[in-house]
Design an enzyme around this catalytic site. Structure first.
Site, PDB file in Angstrom:
ATOM      1  CD  GLU A 198      34.022   6.846  39.449  1.00  8.25           C
ATOM      2  OE1 GLU A 198      33.361   5.919  39.866  1.00  8.25           O
ATOM      3  OE2 GLU A 198      33.516   8.003  38.926  1.00  8.25           O
ATOM      4  CD  GLU A 278      34.065   6.964  34.258  1.00  8.38           C
ATOM      5  OE1 GLU A 278      32.883   7.342  35.031  1.00  8.38           O
ATOM      6  OE2 GLU A 278      34.538   5.934  34.689  1.00  8.38           O
TER       7      GLU A 278
END
Ligand code: NAG
Ligand code: NAG
Ligand code: NAG
Ligand code: NAG
Ligand code: NAG
Length: 656
Positions: A198, A278
């Site tokens: 991320e 995710e």
């Protein structure tokens, strides 16, 4: 085989063994296909993955080896496989493997190779998130704390050379050589490698850094494995998170419109398989904030939508497990918020590894798209309440500190300067002058929780969580001011992951800077050192003939070590999983048989009990040690106990 043709007996043996080898899922060859190649690639033309030349889509689940005892790895992985999932995703935690600079650990719960080999045996391919940063609600997002000792001004997750120097060593010399033989093309389970994590959520947007990581990985393992990145489903995240020549994927939860989220991914990857790296079946918790849950039906619905789009999906977490010891991290929102020990995550498998209702609901969805393996889903592990554990004080934090080595310095030093990874440091200074009545003690930016004493008298607290950094004290010249400082876990996400612990600024008393500090780290993050210190403390107390109440650190029983024992029956159905309940206790740390279960804090919830896995117990006598920081029900011996019960409580009451 060598040059000589094998005898028929050897051949017969080989033929007999072949089905076994196939069952174990470790066959490296596919003789039925013309090619003997094991391959895993992106098929851009048809928006899919190809595994050994055939279309492939994964439904994967996250299980972190560093949050589950190795004795339970196979059980958890098999349960995931039995839900129709065909892949495992895990981070690699740098801090776990290099806890001190240059000291590597791949044993026991840190045996990455062992974990991935079991995954392969359980018929799961592996998606490995290399880091070096991960988040995962772990201390410093998985970075080793000692980086901040090497260079306090280090800019983490950037091309700062003082940072890259250590990343390079870790990847090139240690991690990638372990990963390489485990790659799918080399006969192992790993099909994909994630670079960074991320990164688009980090303000730096340093492409030189992420390209460097990509090149480091390619240099270490070759061009074979599919490299990918993961970012939030927003254009700005992907803009900084995407690395050229690395496949960009997104992550989002069940409340998100999956079609819209994948449209964002398409802006950066116009072709190739859709991937949610995710997908959240639940959510993380913070101490003092109600437990998070997400309804199974809602999770199932969006999963169904994604799978109908032919997307590959990783569920984060399939099984959250536990942040044992001092490994839980913290977040910095409007305020500092520490994460609890449980990482249950409201996942399909509970913290203790049991299938939940969500497990069955999601298994039905997966079963619509992928074959469910034949056979029974392994049952929940049996639990047992071992009952009341009587405890007795073994000595106070101050008594222990007196026996330990100290560091002195004109100004307070941080945990990182002291090379203390975590836990508690006792800071002390003697007041050299006369001061106002009361005087204002200011502790600047305390990280994270400070208990203040004037001589032996408790004077109050400072707390980063509550944004309280000063208090009124009454002190006379030559009195000792003691501040017991607890790290509640380093920040794991955002721009302030360089989260130094301890007293991080100068301390003033009514504007006069206090000088001449003595610092005593408690050896609570190293089991053997703690054992050693507790033994010395016990011998000292016996020699001094100290009465039990004289072993308490405060008149409420705070700042005190306690110990006791309990029996596990000798029949073969034991030991079993159990849960430690600490009614009447406030905040501290618990150990069973020298294994650190983690921090407890039932006063603020939502986690009330600590998971005690059967793997840390044994038949016969087991020991429980507590370090209680605030108050214990121990002013009389008959109320001084904890309880081992059959049920877990992680959704207890929290403050307003
Ligand atoms: C890791 O586990 C494997 C078994 O899978 C074992 O052979 C190896 O010795 C272990 N490594 C360490 C460092 O303990
Ligand atoms: C999913 O894949 C199948 C098989 O390749 C194909 O027939 C179908 O059109 C795909 N669906 C979507 C929504 O792309
Ligand atoms: C799963 O599907 C089966 C068959 O459709 C159904 O009987 C069962 O109730 C479902 N289970 C859950 C938990 O949704
Ligand atoms: C503090 O203690 C020292 C040594 O015992 C003594 O010499 C000094 O006078 C004391 N100072 C005050 C202000 O009481
Ligand atoms: C504390 O004060 C001294 C003297 O002003 C200064 O040199 C030192 O850097 C200060 N420490 C911190 C952490 O601010």
């Amino acid at each position: 085989m060598g040059g000589r043709p094998p005898s028929s007996r050897v051949m017969a043996l080989l033929v007999a063994l072949l089905p076994l080898v196939a069952l174990a899922g470790v066959t490296a060859k596919h003789p039925d296909k013309g090619s003997q190649e094991r391959s895993f690639v992106i098929d851009y033309d048809n928006n899919q993955f190809l595994k050994d030349g055939r279309p492939f889509r994964y439904v994967s689940g996250s299980i972190h080896y560093f949050r589950v005892l190795p004795s339970e790895w196979r059980d958890r992985l098999r349960k995931m496989r039995m839900a129709g999932f065909n892949a495992l995703q895990t981070y690699v935690e740098w801090a776990s493997h290099e806890p001190e600079y240059g000291m590597y650990d791949f044993s026991g719960m840190r045996n990455l190779t062992h974990f991935l080999t079991i995954a392969q045996e359980e018929d799961l391919v592996v998606i490995l998130r290399l880091g070096p940063y991960m988040d995962a609600e772990r201390d410093m997002g998985g970075f080793p704390y000692w980086l901040l000792n090497k260079n306090p001004d280090m800019r983490l997750r950037s091309s700062d050379p003082t940072y890259l120097k250590y990343v390079d060593i870790w990847f090139r010399d240690v991690l990638l050589p372990i990963v390489k033989p485990l790659l799918y093309e080399n006969g192992g389970p790993i099909i994909m490698l994630q670079v960074e994590n991320e990164y688009g959520s980090y303000p730096d947007c340093d492409f030189a850094y992420t390209s460097h990581l990509r090149d480091l990985v390619v240099a270490g393992v070759g061009k074979g494995p599919v490299l990918f990145t993961t970012d939030g489903d927003g254009k700005n995240y992907l803009k900084c998170g995407k690395i050229p020549e690395v496949y960009a994927t997104v992550d989002f939860g069940s409340g998100t419109n999956a079609i819209k989220a994948f449209e964002i991914m398409r802006l950066f990857e116009p072709r190739g398989p859709l991937v949610n790296s995710e997908y959240y079946p639940g959510w993380l918790d913070h101490w003092g904030v109600p437990h998070n849950t997400v309804k199974a039906e809602v999770v199932a619905k969006t999963l169904d939508v994604m799978l109908a789009l032919n997307a590959s999906v990783n569920m984060y977490m399939f099984h959250g497990g536990t942040s044992f010891g001092f490994t839980a991290g913290s977040n910095l929102g409007n305020r500092f918020q520490a994460c609890p020990t449980s990482y249950d995550y409201d996942a399909p498998l509970s913290e203790a590894g049991d299938p939940t209702e969500k497990y069955w609901v999601l298994r039905n969805v997966t079963g619509k798209y992928l074959p469910l393996p034949p056979g029974e889903v392994p049952p929940a592990s049996p639990k047992f309440g071992y009952g009341k554990v009587s405890l007795a004080p073994t000595g106070s934090v101050f008594q222990m500190a007196d026996l330990l080595q100290k560091v002195t310095n004109k100004w307070p030093l941080t945990f990182e300067e002291l090379l203390v990874p975590n836990g508690i440091v006792v800071y002390q200074t003697v007041l050299p002058f006369r001061i106002a009545d009361p005087a204002r003690l200011t502790l600047g930016d305390i990280h994270d929780r400070g208990y203040v004493f004037v001589d032996t008298e408790f004077a109050g607290m400072v707390s980063r969580e509550q944004d309280m950094y000063d208090l009124a004290i009454y002190a006379r010249p030559n009195q000792t001011i003691t501040i017991v400082v607890e790290s509640q876990g380093r920040i794991c996400f955002g721009s302030q992951i360089n989260d130094f612990k301890g007293i991080t600024t100068n301390v003033t008393l009514s504007d006069h800077t206090l000088e001449g500090w003595t610092m005593t780290p408690l050896p609570i993050t190293h089991t053997s050192r703690l054992q050693n210190a507790l033994t010395r403390l016990h011998s000292w107390a016996v020699a001094q003939n100290i009465p039990p109440l004289g072993l308490l650190g405060t008149n409420k029983g705070g700042m005190t070590f306690f110990s006791g024992s309990f029996q596990v029956p000798g029949d073969s159905s034991h030991p079993r999983d159990t849960f430690l309940r600490l009614d009447g206790w406030n905040k501290g740390v618990a150990w069973v048989n020298n294994f650190c279960l983690g921090r407890y804090w039932p006063e603020v919830g939502p986690q009330v009990t600590l998971y005690v896995p059967r793997g840390v117990l044994h038949q016969g006598t087991n020991t429980l040690v507590l370090l209680e920081q605030e108050a214990a029900p121990c002013l009389t011996p008959d109320t001084c106990h904890a309880t081992l019960q059959e049920t877990h409580i992680i959704n207890g009451p929290t403050p307003l």
